[in-house]
Motif scaffolding. Sequence first.
Motif, PDB file in Angstrom:
ATOM      1  N   THR A  30       0.820  -1.197   0.000  1.00  0.00           N
ATOM      2  CA  THR A  30       0.000   0.000   0.000  1.00  0.00           C
ATOM      3  C   THR A  30       0.863   1.260   0.000  1.00  0.00           C
ATOM      4  N   ALA A  31       1.910   1.246   0.821  1.00  0.00           N
ATOM      5  CA  ALA A  31       2.786   2.418   0.880  1.00  0.00           C
ATOM      6  C   ALA A  31       3.443   2.656  -0.477  1.00  0.00           C
ATOM      7  N   ILE A  32       3.866   1.587  -1.132  1.00  0.00           N
ATOM      8  CA  ILE A  32       4.487   1.710  -2.454  1.00  0.00           C
ATOM      9  C   ILE A  32       3.483   2.246  -3.465  1.00  0.00           C
ATOM     10  N   LEU A  33       2.300   1.655  -3.460  1.00  0.00           N
ATOM     11  CA  LEU A  33       1.279   2.081  -4.419  1.00  0.00           C
ATOM     12  C   LEU A  33       0.940   3.565  -4.258  1.00  0.00           C
ATOM     13  N   PHE A  34       0.727   3.975  -3.039  1.00  0.00           N
ATOM     14  CA  PHE A  34       0.357   5.373  -2.798  1.00  0.00           C
ATOM     15  C   PHE A  34       1.501   6.314  -3.166  1.00  0.00           C
ATOM     16  N   THR A  35       2.712   5.892  -2.909  1.00  0.00           N
ATOM     17  CA  THR A  35       3.852   6.736  -3.265  1.00  0.00           C
ATOM     18  C   THR A  35       3.937   6.910  -4.775  1.00  0.00           C
ATOM     19  N   ILE A  36       3.694   5.837  -5.493  1.00  0.00           N
ATOM     20  CA  ILE A  36       3.731   5.930  -6.952  1.00  0.00           C
ATOM     21  C   ILE A  36       2.655   6.891  -7.462  1.00  0.00           C
ATOM     22  N   TYR A  37       1.496   6.860  -6.811  1.00  0.00           N
ATOM     23  CA  TYR A  37       0.390   7.652  -7.326  1.00  0.00           C
ATOM     24  C   TYR A  37       0.314   9.058  -6.740  1.00  0.00           C
ATOM     25  N   LEU A  38       1.033   9.298  -5.672  1.00  0.00           N
ATOM     26  CA  LEU A  38       0.943  10.631  -5.060  1.00  0.00           C
ATOM     27  C   LEU A  38       2.214  11.447  -5.246  1.00  0.00           C
ATOM     28  N   VAL A  45      12.909   1.494  -8.944  1.00  0.00           N
ATOM     29  CA  VAL A  45      12.989   0.527  -7.852  1.00  0.00           C
ATOM     30  C   VAL A  45      13.888   1.073  -6.747  1.00  0.00           C
ATOM     31  N   ARG A  46      15.016   1.574  -7.180  1.00  0.00           N
ATOM     32  CA  ARG A  46      15.969   2.089  -6.201  1.00  0.00           C
ATOM     33  C   ARG A  46      15.399   3.267  -5.414  1.00  0.00           C
ATOM     34  N   GLY A  47      14.745   4.157  -6.121  1.00  0.00           N
ATOM     35  CA  GLY A  47      14.186   5.325  -5.462  1.00  0.00           C
ATOM     36  C   GLY A  47      13.114   4.949  -4.446  1.00  0.00           C
ATOM     37  N   LEU A  48      12.250   4.008  -4.816  1.00  0.00           N
ATOM     38  CA  LEU A  48      11.196   3.586  -3.899  1.00  0.00           C
ATOM     39  C   LEU A  48      11.793   2.883  -2.689  1.00  0.00           C
ATOM     40  N   ALA A  49      12.825   2.061  -2.940  1.00  0.00           N
ATOM     41  CA  ALA A  49      13.462   1.349  -1.825  1.00  0.00           C
ATOM     42  C   ALA A  49      14.027   2.348  -0.824  1.00  0.00           C
ATOM     43  N   ALA A  50      14.642   3.415  -1.325  1.00  0.00           N
ATOM     44  CA  ALA A  50      15.210   4.427  -0.441  1.00  0.00           C
ATOM     45  C   ALA A  50      14.099   5.171   0.297  1.00  0.00           C
ATOM     46  N   ARG A  51      13.040   5.495  -0.403  1.00  0.00           N
ATOM     47  CA  ARG A  51      11.943   6.266   0.209  1.00  0.00           C
ATOM     48  C   ARG A  51      11.269   5.479   1.323  1.00  0.00           C
ATOM     49  N   LEU A  52      11.165   4.159   1.139  1.00  0.00           N
ATOM     50  CA  LEU A  52      10.474   3.342   2.135  1.00  0.00           C
ATOM     51  C   LEU A  52      11.415   2.685   3.145  1.00  0.00           C
ATOM     52  N   ASN A  53      12.718   2.863   2.915  1.00  0.00           N
ATOM     53  CA  ASN A  53      13.694   2.253   3.821  1.00  0.00           C
ATOM     54  C   ASN A  53      13.591   0.725   3.830  1.00  0.00           C
ATOM     55  N   VAL A  54      13.412   0.143   2.656  1.00  0.00           N
ATOM     56  CA  VAL A  54      13.386  -1.307   2.513  1.00  0.00           C
ATOM     57  C   VAL A  54      14.389  -1.702   1.423  1.00  0.00           C
ATOM     58  N   THR A  55      14.622  -3.016   1.292  1.00  0.00           N
ATOM     59  CA  THR A  55      15.586  -3.470   0.288  1.00  0.00           C
ATOM     60  C   THR A  55      14.945  -3.498  -1.097  1.00  0.00           C
ATOM     61  N   LYS A  56      15.794  -3.504  -2.112  1.00  0.00           N
ATOM     62  CA  LYS A  56      15.277  -3.485  -3.479  1.00  0.00           C
ATOM     63  C   LYS A  56      14.406  -4.693  -3.810  1.00  0.00           C
ATOM     64  N   PRO A  57      14.789  -5.896  -3.393  1.00  0.00           N
ATOM     65  CA  PRO A  57      13.905  -7.028  -3.701  1.00  0.00           C
ATOM     66  C   PRO A  57      12.480  -6.858  -3.168  1.00  0.00           C
ATOM     67  N   VAL A  58      12.337  -6.159  -2.089  1.00  0.00           N
ATOM     68  CA  VAL A  58      10.987  -5.913  -1.571  1.00  0.00           C
ATOM     69  C   VAL A  58      10.176  -5.141  -2.605  1.00  0.00           C
ATOM     70  N   ILE A  59      10.817  -4.149  -3.208  1.00  0.00           N
ATOM     71  CA  ILE A  59      10.127  -3.364  -4.228  1.00  0.00           C
ATOM     72  C   ILE A  59       9.843  -4.227  -5.459  1.00  0.00           C
ATOM     73  N   THR A  60      10.840  -4.961  -5.891  1.00  0.00           N
ATOM     74  CA  THR A  60      10.668  -5.825  -7.068  1.00  0.00           C
ATOM     75  C   THR A  60       9.487  -6.774  -6.891  1.00  0.00           C
ATOM     76  N   ARG A  61       9.422  -7.410  -5.745  1.00  0.00           N
ATOM     77  CA  ARG A  61       8.341  -8.377  -5.519  1.00  0.00           C
ATOM     78  C   ARG A  61       6.985  -7.695  -5.403  1.00  0.00           C
ATOM     79  N   ALA A  62       6.968  -6.548  -4.749  1.00  0.00           N
ATOM     80  CA  ALA A  62       5.694  -5.831  -4.637  1.00  0.00           C
ATOM     81  C   ALA A  62       5.214  -5.399  -6.019  1.00  0.00           C
TER      82      ALA A  62
ATOM     83  N   LEU B   9      -2.547  11.895   3.522  1.00  0.00           N
ATOM     84  CA  LEU B   9      -2.422  11.546   4.941  1.00  0.00           C
ATOM     85  C   LEU B   9      -2.191  10.050   5.106  1.00  0.00           C
ATOM     86  N   TRP B  10      -2.990   9.266   4.378  1.00  0.00           N
ATOM     87  CA  TRP B  10      -2.847   7.813   4.468  1.00  0.00           C
ATOM     88  C   TRP B  10      -1.434   7.391   4.069  1.00  0.00           C
TER      89      TRP B  10
END
Lengths: 112, 112
Positions: A30-38, A45-62, B9-10
Amino acid sequence: MRPSQALRLWQQVMLSQVRDDEPDLTMRQTAILFTIYLDPPPHTVRGLAARLNVTKPVITRALDTMGALKLVSRHRDELDKRNVLIRRTVEGALFVERFGDGIIAKAHELPI
Amino acid sequence: MRPSQALRLWQQVMLSQVRDDEPDLTMRQTAILFTIYLDPPPHTVRGLAARLNVTKPVITRALDTMGALKLVSRHRDELDKRNVLIRRTVEGALFVERFGDGIIAKAHELPI
DNA sequence: GGAAACTGAAACGGAACCGAAACAATTTGC
DNA sequence: GCAAATTGTTTCGGTTCCGTTTCAGTTTCC
């Protein structure tokens, strides 16, 4: 808005998400989806991983999961072919829009 | 509040949940936890399953997980020993309270 | 050119979760 | 007293997610 109202709102939205029979997205998805849309593109992948403080494979799988649900799509960056650019889809935009409307609807049902 | 603000917010609250290194609760676990803390007791496995429209094992397993995190506790009903009563804990109350405060804090940071 | 750095994806083993069904304990109804 | 119903848990096979590591493709920098 007071914390108790915010919690009640959160509960109602969570309940509506759990109740419907569509598969629940995880908190991370959900956090990834909302970040992409907001947040403004481009999204990598790298940018999202940094923004969410998770590893790249987490982004790839999501992205695998949400791509199968047609909520996002992936495309190679033609300028730097190492990058993958994540793009919004019509279905994803609708999902997010409905989510937002759902929050507002629940907010109006809240007790004073 | 407009849908776009609600979504923003979400996103902010989701991001703060994902970013911290504590293990994320699933959507279902969160819905269960909030129901226990916001709806009036007593809470039973059966009652929660009905409220969330999920099977009883889902509740049992979520209670296992959240019990290990000390967010809830279980006790046999002495009047009807088939029942298990789910009770709030100090740690759980703090968690929920902090969550509510976090929402309000994020709401204040929102752009107009 | 060619080594080094970077990007996203795939492989791996382990953990958590799922629905359905089977289960033990308790209560209810006759 | 005893079958039937109810409650919460456990088991089963299967799926998904996790972090770490490894890999293939691309770019950068001499």
